[in-house]
Design an enzyme around this catalytic site. Sequence first.
Site, mmCIF file in Angstrom:
data_model
loop_
_atom_site.group_PDB
_atom_site.id
_atom_site.type_symbol
_atom_site.label_atom_id
_atom_site.label_comp_id
_atom_site.label_asym_id
_atom_site.label_seq_id
_atom_site.Cartn_x
_atom_site.Cartn_y
_atom_site.Cartn_z
ATOM 1 N N THR A 125 0.821 -1.215 0.000
ATOM 2 C CA THR A 125 0.000 0.000 0.000
ATOM 3 C C THR A 125 0.855 1.265 0.000
ATOM 4 O O THR A 125 1.908 1.325 0.641
ATOM 5 C CB THR A 125 -0.915 0.006 1.240
ATOM 6 O OG1 THR A 125 -1.794 -1.106 1.153
ATOM 7 C CG2 THR A 125 -1.729 1.276 1.326
ATOM 8 N N SER A 142 -5.964 -0.311 -2.885
ATOM 9 C CA SER A 142 -6.517 -1.457 -3.608
ATOM 10 C C SER A 142 -6.127 -1.468 -5.080
ATOM 11 O O SER A 142 -6.049 -2.524 -5.693
ATOM 12 C CB SER A 142 -8.047 -1.463 -3.482
ATOM 13 O OG SER A 142 -8.421 -1.598 -2.131
ATOM 14 N N GLY A 173 2.855 -3.114 8.485
ATOM 15 C CA GLY A 173 2.970 -3.673 9.824
ATOM 16 C C GLY A 173 4.372 -4.141 10.130
ATOM 17 O O GLY A 173 5.019 -4.793 9.297
ATOM 18 N N ARG A 187 -26.883 -13.339 33.290
ATOM 19 C CA ARG A 187 -27.632 -12.101 33.537
ATOM 20 C C ARG A 187 -29.135 -12.382 33.533
ATOM 21 O O ARG A 187 -29.668 -12.942 32.578
ATOM 22 C CB ARG A 187 -27.314 -11.082 32.445
ATOM 23 C CG ARG A 187 -28.082 -9.775 32.544
ATOM 24 C CD ARG A 187 -27.581 -8.916 33.682
ATOM 25 N NE ARG A 187 -28.117 -7.559 33.615
ATOM 26 C CZ ARG A 187 -27.801 -6.606 34.472
ATOM 27 N NH1 ARG A 187 -26.961 -6.855 35.454
ATOM 28 N NH2 ARG A 187 -28.314 -5.410 34.348
ATOM 29 N N GLU A 209 -5.307 -4.835 3.652
ATOM 30 C CA GLU A 209 -5.307 -5.822 2.564
ATOM 31 C C GLU A 209 -6.451 -5.542 1.584
ATOM 32 O O GLU A 209 -6.995 -6.444 0.951
ATOM 33 C CB GLU A 209 -5.417 -7.249 3.104
ATOM 34 C CG GLU A 209 -4.170 -7.740 3.815
ATOM 35 C CD GLU A 209 -2.986 -7.938 2.882
ATOM 36 O OE1 GLU A 209 -3.198 -8.262 1.698
ATOM 37 O OE2 GLU A 209 -1.842 -7.759 3.330
ATOM 38 N N GLU A 266 -9.527 -2.160 1.093
ATOM 39 C CA GLU A 266 -10.766 -1.657 1.695
ATOM 40 C C GLU A 266 -11.918 -2.498 1.161
ATOM 41 O O GLU A 266 -11.995 -2.793 -0.033
ATOM 42 C CB GLU A 266 -10.943 -0.177 1.338
ATOM 43 C CG GLU A 266 -12.034 0.533 2.107
ATOM 44 C CD GLU A 266 -13.405 0.342 1.487
ATOM 45 O OE1 GLU A 266 -14.386 0.195 2.236
ATOM 46 O OE2 GLU A 266 -13.481 0.318 0.245
#
Length: 697
Positions: free
Chosen positions: A162, A168, A201, A335, A454, A456
Site C-alpha cells: 500500500t 486497492s 505492519g 444475567r 489488505e 478496503e
Amino acid sequence: MEVRKEKVTDEQLKELIPDLPSGQLDNYRKLASFDWRRMKLVYETLGTIKLKQKIWEFMEGHPLFKHAEASKLLDEERHIATKRMYTIFNETFLPFEKIVEDPKLFQAETEAMFMFDSSVAVKVSLTFRMFSNAIQGNGRSHHYHLIEDVAKAKIGGCFALTEVSHGSNAKGMRTTATYIPEKKQFVMHSADFEAAKCWVGAMGKCATHAIVYAMLISKGKNHGLHTFVVPLRDPKTLKPYPGVIVGDLGEKVGLNGVDNGFVMFNNYHLPKEAALDKLGGVDDNGDYKTPFRDPNKRFGAALGILSGGRVHIMSICSHYLLKAIVIAIRYSAVRKQFGPENSTEETPVLEYQQQQIRLLPYLAATYAMKIFAVWIGELHINLTINNIVGSSDDNSAERGMEMHALSSAIKPIFGWTSRDGIQNCRECCGGHGYLKAAGIGELRNDNDANCTYEGENSLLLQQTSNWLLNVWGRRDKLTERDSPLGSLAFLNNADQLLKETCAWNTVEQFMEPANLIHMYKWLTAYMLKMTAEKVASLKAEGKTNFWAKNDSQSFNAVTLSVVYGENYILNHFYKTALEYEDEKCRNVLLKLVTLYGSFLLEKHMATFYIGGYLQGDTGANLRAAVLRACSQVAPDAIALVDSLAPPDFCLKSVLGMSDGEAYKHLQNNVLTYPGSMTRPEWWRDVVYWQSYAPSKL
C-alpha cells in the site's frame, strides 16, 4: 496434501481438555445435546489441540505474558509486543517440517497467539512468516540466505504494498524500481510522500527488511508491479540506510502493539539480486523474461500468492468474533432480568427472543467462519508449498484468479460479520459490556482494521464482480478448469434455474438446509445476470467500460460479490456438517447451517421479491424460520461456546469466564483496579473549585 483422518477417543479428548468449573452455567450445560469436546474436531485435530494447549501453558507460566489491568503508553505497547514476539518465536513451537506434514498446525499456532494478544500474533506473522513466505514463493536460491537469517531471527521483515495515495488499485502504485544494465542495479525511488509505502505492519520501529512492490522499469518500459526484497535498517543498529526514510505512523484505534510504518526511497540503489523474479523479471541486459507467455497468467499466479494476506484475515476475523460471542452468550446465560407475571424468579436474558436473534445467528456465523477459515487456510498453505517446491499444476493461474476473487469477497464478508457481531455482543452485555475488563471493546477496535487493510472492503468487492462479469457471457461453456475451486457451480443450468419461483410455503421447508442452498444458488445467478445486464445497458447509453462498471456498483455488483461469497461459505458449511461423523454433533451443526443460511437470506428478501422468486407472504415464513432456528439452537448455546472458547487466561473477560461467576469477577476487578479506591493526586483541584472558586465568580 491431504491429512489422514484420525480416530479420536473420548478418553483422549478428556485428557487434553480439562473439565470446566462448576457454577452458574451448569443448568445450561446439562441441556446440551452433544459432546462439547467432540465438537472441536469439526475443525481441530488432536495435533492442533495439543499445540495450542502447549503454547497457552507456556504463556500462562511466563511472567512476560501477564496481563496488565490499565492501558499502557504507546511505546510500552510496542515494546512489550516485541519482547513477546521474540519470546514466542524463540520457543519454536512449530518447525517448518511440521507445517508441511499438517498445515492446520500453522493455523493453530496463529490462533493460540491471537486468543492471547492479537498484536503479538500479527507481529510474528508479519516479521517472520509472510516475509519468509514471499521470498520462498517469488524468489530464487540466491535469496534463501535471507530465509535462514529470518529463521534465526537475525533479521525481521515486513510486507510493503500500500502507498499513501494508492491501496486497492495495485496497478496504480508509483514506487519505481528502474534497472541500470551497466551497474546491474535497480534504483528504487518514491516521487513524493503520496508514493510512500505506508501502513506497513512491523516496519515502524523494528523491521530490517521489506518485501516492496514497485513498478519495474527497464529500457524505458514499465513492466508493471514486481516484488523486491529491500534492506531498510542495519540489523546491528536499527538505523536506516542512506536513501531510506522510514518511520512509525503513530497511535491507532487498535492493535497498538503493532508498529505500522511508512517508507520513502530516495534513488536507493539495490543489487539486481534484490528482485524476486521467479514469475518474471529482467536479465542482465535489461530484457524482460517470464515463464508465462500470457502476461495475465503471470498476474494471475501472482494474485494467488497475494491472496494469502486476505486468507489470513479471514481467520483473524473469526478469532475476534469467537471471543466476543463466547463472552456475550455466557454472560447472557448468567444475567437475569424480569420474568413472567406472578413469578419471583427472574429470567436469563438468553431466553428472550430479541437477545437470541442478536446473538445466536452470530454464533452460527462463528462456526461457519471458523470451519471455512481453517479449510481455505490449509488450502492456501498447500498451494504455497506446491509453489515453493515447484509442483504447481497447469491450473495454477486459474486457481490463483479464483482464489483472488473468492478472498476479495469473503474477506469483506468476514470483516463486516465480525464488526456487526462484536457490536451486538457489546450491546447485549449492557452497560457492563462497556468496561474494558469485559474484553469486548478491544476486540471491536482490533477487528476494525480488517475492514480496510489488505484492501478496503467495498473496493475489494469490485475485484470479485469484475471476474464474475467476465464469466457470465460464457456460462454455458465453463469447465472445471475455469473454476478449480468450484465457486462457479451456481452457474450450472443457470438460465433454467432463473425461470424458477420458490416452491416452498411452510416454515419447515424454509428450515431445510438443502432448500436454503438452492435459494442461494438462484440468488447468486440472478445477481450476476442483473449486474451484467446493468453494465450492458449503461454501455448502450454510451458510457465507457469504467463508468458503466462504476455506475453499476450499488445494489448490483457489490451485492453480487457478497452473495457469491456467502453462497460459497454456506455450501462449505453444509457439506462439512453433512460429512461430520458424530451424529449428535452433526445434528447440531445442521441446525447452525439452517440458522446461518436463513439469517443471511432474510437480509436479501427485497432482491428475492424484485426478482419474482418470492411472492405473496412467503417471505414471512423465511423470517419465522430464523426465529425458530434461534429457539432450537438456544438450549445448546452454552455448550457450543464452551467448544469454541479459549482458556479464561486468554479470554480475559470478567463477564465471560467459564465458571459463570460474572458478578464475583466484576466485583474483584472493580475493587482491585489500580487507584480505584484511592484519593486522586489532584484532589486539591476538586476541593479548590468546591470551596474557593465559587466565591470568586
